[in-house]
Design an enzyme around this catalytic site. Sequence first.
Site, PDB file in Angstrom:
ATOM      1  N   HIS B 503       0.852  -1.175   0.000  1.00 22.87           N
ATOM      2  CA  HIS B 503       0.000   0.000   0.000  1.00 22.87           C
ATOM      3  C   HIS B 503       0.894   1.234   0.000  1.00 22.87           C
ATOM      4  O   HIS B 503       0.900   2.007   0.937  1.00 22.87           O
ATOM      5  CB  HIS B 503      -0.923  -0.002   1.229  1.00 22.87           C
ATOM      6  CG  HIS B 503      -1.779  -1.235   1.325  1.00 22.87           C
ATOM      7  ND1 HIS B 503      -2.426  -1.598   2.478  1.00 22.87           N
ATOM      8  CD2 HIS B 503      -2.096  -2.177   0.414  1.00 22.87           C
ATOM      9  CE1 HIS B 503      -3.106  -2.721   2.265  1.00 22.87           C
ATOM     10  NE2 HIS B 503      -2.915  -3.102   1.018  1.00 22.87           N
TER      11      HIS B 503
HETATM   12  C1  LIG Z   1      -0.221  -9.175  -1.930  1.00 21.55           C
HETATM   13  C2  LIG Z   1      -1.079  -7.952  -2.125  1.00 21.55           C
HETATM   14  C3  LIG Z   1      -2.298  -7.850  -1.470  1.00 21.55           C
HETATM   15  C4  LIG Z   1      -3.102  -6.725  -1.644  1.00 21.55           C
HETATM   16  N1  LIG Z   1      -4.304  -6.688  -1.014  1.00 21.55           N
HETATM   17  C5  LIG Z   1      -5.100  -5.610  -1.165  1.00 21.55           C
HETATM   18  C6  LIG Z   1      -6.397  -5.557  -0.538  1.00 21.55           C
HETATM   19  O1  LIG Z   1      -6.837  -6.498   0.117  1.00 21.55           O
HETATM   20  N2  LIG Z   1      -7.138  -4.438  -0.682  1.00 21.55           N
HETATM   21  C7  LIG Z   1      -6.696  -3.380  -1.399  1.00 21.55           C
HETATM   22  O2  LIG Z   1      -7.404  -2.376  -1.452  1.00 21.55           O
HETATM   23  N3  LIG Z   1      -5.509  -3.418  -2.036  1.00 21.55           N
HETATM   24  C8  LIG Z   1      -4.700  -4.503  -1.942  1.00 21.55           C
HETATM   25  N4  LIG Z   1      -3.496  -4.541  -2.588  1.00 21.55           N
HETATM   26  C9  LIG Z   1      -3.119  -3.391  -3.427  1.00 21.55           C
HETATM   27  C10 LIG Z   1      -3.707  -3.493  -4.825  1.00 21.55           C
HETATM   28  O3  LIG Z   1      -3.237  -4.650  -5.450  1.00 21.55           O
HETATM   29  C11 LIG Z   1      -3.311  -2.255  -5.620  1.00 21.55           C
HETATM   30  O4  LIG Z   1      -3.837  -1.116  -4.975  1.00 21.55           O
HETATM   31  C12 LIG Z   1      -3.857  -2.237  -7.030  1.00 21.55           C
HETATM   32  O5  LIG Z   1      -3.599  -3.426  -7.712  1.00 21.55           O
HETATM   33  C13 LIG Z   1      -3.257  -1.055  -7.772  1.00 21.55           C
HETATM   34  O6  LIG Z   1      -3.708  -0.995  -9.097  1.00 21.55           O
HETATM   35  P1  LIG Z   1      -2.893  -0.194 -10.189  1.00 21.55           P
HETATM   36  O7  LIG Z   1      -3.589  -0.391 -11.459  1.00 21.55           O
HETATM   37  O8  LIG Z   1      -2.657   1.183  -9.707  1.00 21.55           O
HETATM   38  O9  LIG Z   1      -1.438  -0.862 -10.207  1.00 21.55           O
HETATM   39  P2  LIG Z   1      -1.008  -2.349 -10.579  1.00 21.55           P
HETATM   40  O10 LIG Z   1      -2.077  -3.296 -10.292  1.00 21.55           O
HETATM   41  O11 LIG Z   1       0.311  -2.566  -9.967  1.00 21.55           O
HETATM   42  O12 LIG Z   1      -0.842  -2.292 -12.152  1.00 21.55           O
HETATM   43  C14 LIG Z   1       0.149  -1.552 -12.779  1.00 21.55           C
HETATM   44  C15 LIG Z   1       0.500  -2.238 -14.082  1.00 21.55           C
HETATM   45  O13 LIG Z   1       1.347  -1.390 -14.825  1.00 21.55           O
HETATM   46  C16 LIG Z   1       2.364  -2.145 -15.423  1.00 21.55           C
HETATM   47  N5  LIG Z   1       3.519  -1.273 -15.652  1.00 21.55           N
HETATM   48  C17 LIG Z   1       4.275  -0.654 -14.715  1.00 21.55           C
HETATM   49  N6  LIG Z   1       5.247   0.055 -15.294  1.00 21.55           N
HETATM   50  C18 LIG Z   1       5.110  -0.100 -16.626  1.00 21.55           C
HETATM   51  C19 LIG Z   1       5.809   0.408 -17.748  1.00 21.55           C
HETATM   52  N7  LIG Z   1       6.874   1.210 -17.614  1.00 21.55           N
HETATM   53  N8  LIG Z   1       5.391   0.057 -18.992  1.00 21.55           N
HETATM   54  C20 LIG Z   1       4.319  -0.759 -19.161  1.00 21.55           C
HETATM   55  N9  LIG Z   1       3.615  -1.263 -18.124  1.00 21.55           N
HETATM   56  C21 LIG Z   1       3.999  -0.938 -16.881  1.00 21.55           C
HETATM   57  C22 LIG Z   1       2.647  -3.218 -14.407  1.00 21.55           C
HETATM   58  O14 LIG Z   1       3.272  -4.334 -15.020  1.00 21.55           O
HETATM   59  C23 LIG Z   1       1.266  -3.535 -13.877  1.00 21.55           C
HETATM   60  O15 LIG Z   1       0.624  -4.566 -14.592  1.00 21.55           O
HETATM   61  C24 LIG Z   1      -2.671  -5.662  -2.458  1.00 21.55           C
HETATM   62  C25 LIG Z   1      -1.456  -5.761  -3.121  1.00 21.55           C
HETATM   63  C26 LIG Z   1      -0.658  -6.894  -2.980  1.00 21.55           C
HETATM   64  C27 LIG Z   1       0.626  -6.986  -3.717  1.00 21.55           C
END
Ligand SMILES: Cc1cc2nc3c(=O)[nH]c(=O)nc-3n(C[C@H](O)[C@H](O)[C@H](O)COP(=O)(O)OP(=O)(O)OC[C@H]3O[C@@H](n4cnc5c(N)ncnc54)[C@H](O)[C@@H]3O)c2cc1C
Lengths: 257, 573
Positions: B503
């Site tokens: 987080h």
């Molecule tokens: C083990 C674990 C448990 C969790 N449990 C919870 C929970 O219970 N409740 C909760 O609210 N949140 C939880 N989270 C947090 C939650 O997973 C994230 O808040 C959420 O997935 C964020 O979404 P996002 O799209 O911002 O980022 P991400 O899901 O990280 O997606 C970002 C994407 O961008 C891609 N990317 C990055 N840089 C580049 C680049 N330069 N070029 C191309 N692609 C790129 C990455 O490969 C990735 O696929 C948890 C996280 C983990 C790891």
Amino acid sequence: MANDKPNQPQDESRRRFLKYSGTALGGVVLGGVIGGLVGSNLKQTEKETAPEPGKSGTAPENKDYNQALMFFNQDQFLTAEAAAERLFPKDDLGPGAKELGVAFFIDHQMASAFGTNARDYMQPPYYKAEATQGYQLVFKRRELIALGLDAMNQYSNTKYQKPFVEIAPEEQDAVLTAFETDKTEIKDVPSSNFFAMFLNLTLEGAYADPLYGGNRNMAGWKMRNFPGNQMSYTDYIEKEEFVKLEPLSLHDHLELG
Amino acid sequence: MATKLPKVPVVIVGMGWVGGIIASELTKAGISVVGLERGKSRDTQDYYHVHDELRYASRYELMQDLSKETVSFRNTMKMRALPMRTYGSFLLGEGLGGAGVHWNGQYYRFLPYDFEIYSKTVERYGKKKIPENMTIRDWGITYEELEPYFVKYEQMAGISGETELPPNIGKMSKPFATGPMKKSPGMKLFEDAAKKLGYHPYVIPSANLSEPYKNPDGVERAPCQYCGYCERFGCEYGAKADPVVTVLPVAKQTGKLDLRMHSNVTQIIHDGKKATGVTYVHTPTGEEYTQPADIVILAGYLFTNVRLLLLSKLGKPYNPETDTGAVGRNYAYQVNGASTSAFYEDREFNLAMGAGALGSSIDDFNGDNFDHSDLKFLHGANIRFTQTGLRPIQYQPVPAGTPKWGAEFKKATIHNSNRVLSVAGQGASMPNRYHYLDLDPEYKDAFGQPLIRMTFDFEDQDRELVKFIAQKTKEIADQMGGTKTEIHDSIKQYNIVPYQSTHNTGGTIMGSDPKTSVVNNYLQMWDAENVFICGASNFPHNSGYNPTATVGALAYRTAEGVQKYLDKGGSLV
Ligand SMILES: Cc1cc2nc3c(=O)[nH]c(=O)nc-3n(C[C@H](O)[C@H](O)[C@H](O)COP(=O)(O)OP(=O)(O)OC[C@H]3O[C@@H](n4cnc5c(N)ncnc54)[C@H](O)[C@@H]3O)c2cc1C
Ligand code: SF4
């Protein structure tokens, strides 16, 4: 295959899953998995009537050809086995590390991507780190484990004039404690780093899926009443009493071709 | 030289929750979108053999390959930052669906207080209450304004929860899409104890479906099986809401999403006022491409969002010495460490069973739901009992004073493996002037570009919060009928080695001041009107909650902003 086992939880739980999911199978399933699961469930059912593939004419019963070395030399293997047994000994609850195959597990892990830090950031430069910054050495896990095991023998030879595997259990514990607390006075070996990693590997070897060479016959799981990997706990999650289940391993979930 | 591709209306960097939601909303509205994702494709079938603790939980099978890129870290500006060489404190997503694939699914809308934390703190306690260097601020959006977007996420994901919720959290205009998760005996013990003490427990809202659900886009999903392999694993049932089983199929079905995997974005191309596209490397071939676009959306999680801005020299980098600039400001985290374990000699629980979001919690000591007049910290923690499925490698429960190995250790871990219930606080993290992100001066990624550098530590605020919340966890645990309890009530320095939570927040924060925030409340960049940046990187602080509910709401808000911008152009505020 799970099907020749007395309990057939996998197939059962797939059926139960389908019952509970209650999703109209003909409906739009844009993102879901139901198609896939039904597919494999049907395949499973077909196989129940088909003869077991690859069952006859294989290995003699108790011989496990996976129990051979990928990385350690013989001495390192025996030292690892004896040391792991002290960390996780056989007792009235069940087998210890040796019987669980932990040393084979560690050997196989050292030969794997984990042993070579393949998915770690290994680029230079390397500097002395604060404890809050984590591992900062160019030395790889497999190198550290091999070095540490050799050093334990060296220490044991110097102190007891015998290799680690031949000294008494209490003496083995004393050697391990010396490594744990960096009191070996053997220069050039980061003893406590080695010990922490070895302890961690021992526990992994006791409890990882048996596919990795440890946790033989799921005996590690059985001691803890850990059910391994089941398909579903929907029926049990609300239960007040403890539910004991025969564990299942990933092998039980594999559909052989 | 990079191959230049034909121009498109919208390019999105990253296909996790944020990228997926925005792609789905825009393509449904008929807008063509290119989605660039550095990792591989995934679908549910990949998880038929996922119940493997070693591979997924201990070896991080689904997470970013650190050999290619990591984060460097130091506690203070005086230290030399060193790379996080192996995983510990947080786990980064990579591949279709991002971390949304291996999250738990615990779903909490942030509190109304969070969005106006500065005003409300000053109003109730006066300015003096805010310690020097604590840079809390209002978000430039209120809970009421964000409320409809929470609803969108909940209906899309099928969030499960109770209809009657405690009065001390934000009001909901529409109930959760599905009913609450089943209650395990541990949850009942926790709720009964909390009620006895006059608190307001409720079942944790969950993105693990409690019942079959068909969402407004026509996506049908099966219910959670409480399989116990959820956090760090993908769901073989599609029961856990993740982008791959919810928003992405909808976007794909429109025919308007051009999804390109193994495409690592390395640069935003711009003229100082507007972006003209992005550059990316197709990793299997090493070919470099530029993708011109009318709108560039950063959805790559905060480390990528901040890093791409800094690498591309877009926006003003934050300088902690002078307290000026914006990009990299207000990095915050989660303050865990307050907990109490209850041991039961007389009974065992089915703790291997569980779901990522299974549990009950209270908010009586979260946000400003209690009086802070005599306390040396602000905000608080959601206090909870969770049952996420305890697995034997990573869970070695022992009473204090047990040896770390050998006969006694083995006996104790086996004896206690199903006999301990833990009540824990998930603490809010307040920003600090000296906690920030910038580019590392020394370490590089696989493409030779600087790593992102994190400067972060726990402050007195955090230690006081943990001490206080720990007492509350003990108060509850003591009422849960165990044989004995053990409290954990102190944290020291921030250490990147033990896992804490993924987080991470801040770095491209939202706000109403263009000088000290990066985006406005449509997540549109102040310094480049056709760049939208979305994720927890927008949070000026982190609440005592998991982030994704609020991230999801902001993603819906972004999608609306992008459509407005395509219609009208210019700044949206
Ligand atoms: C083990 C674990 C448990 C969790 N449990 C919870 C929970 O219970 N409740 C909760 O609210 N949140 C939880 N989270 C947090 C939650 O997973 C994230 O808040 C959420 O997935 C964020 O979404 P996002 O799209 O911002 O980022 P991400 O899901 O990280 O997606 C970002 C994407 O961008 C891609 N990317 C990055 N840089 C580049 C680049 N330069 N070029 C191309 N692609 C790129 C990455 O490969 C990735 O696929 C948890 C996280 C983990 C790891
Ligand atoms: S606990 Fe439920 S949602 Fe999580 S992976 Fe298992 S079945 Fe899926």
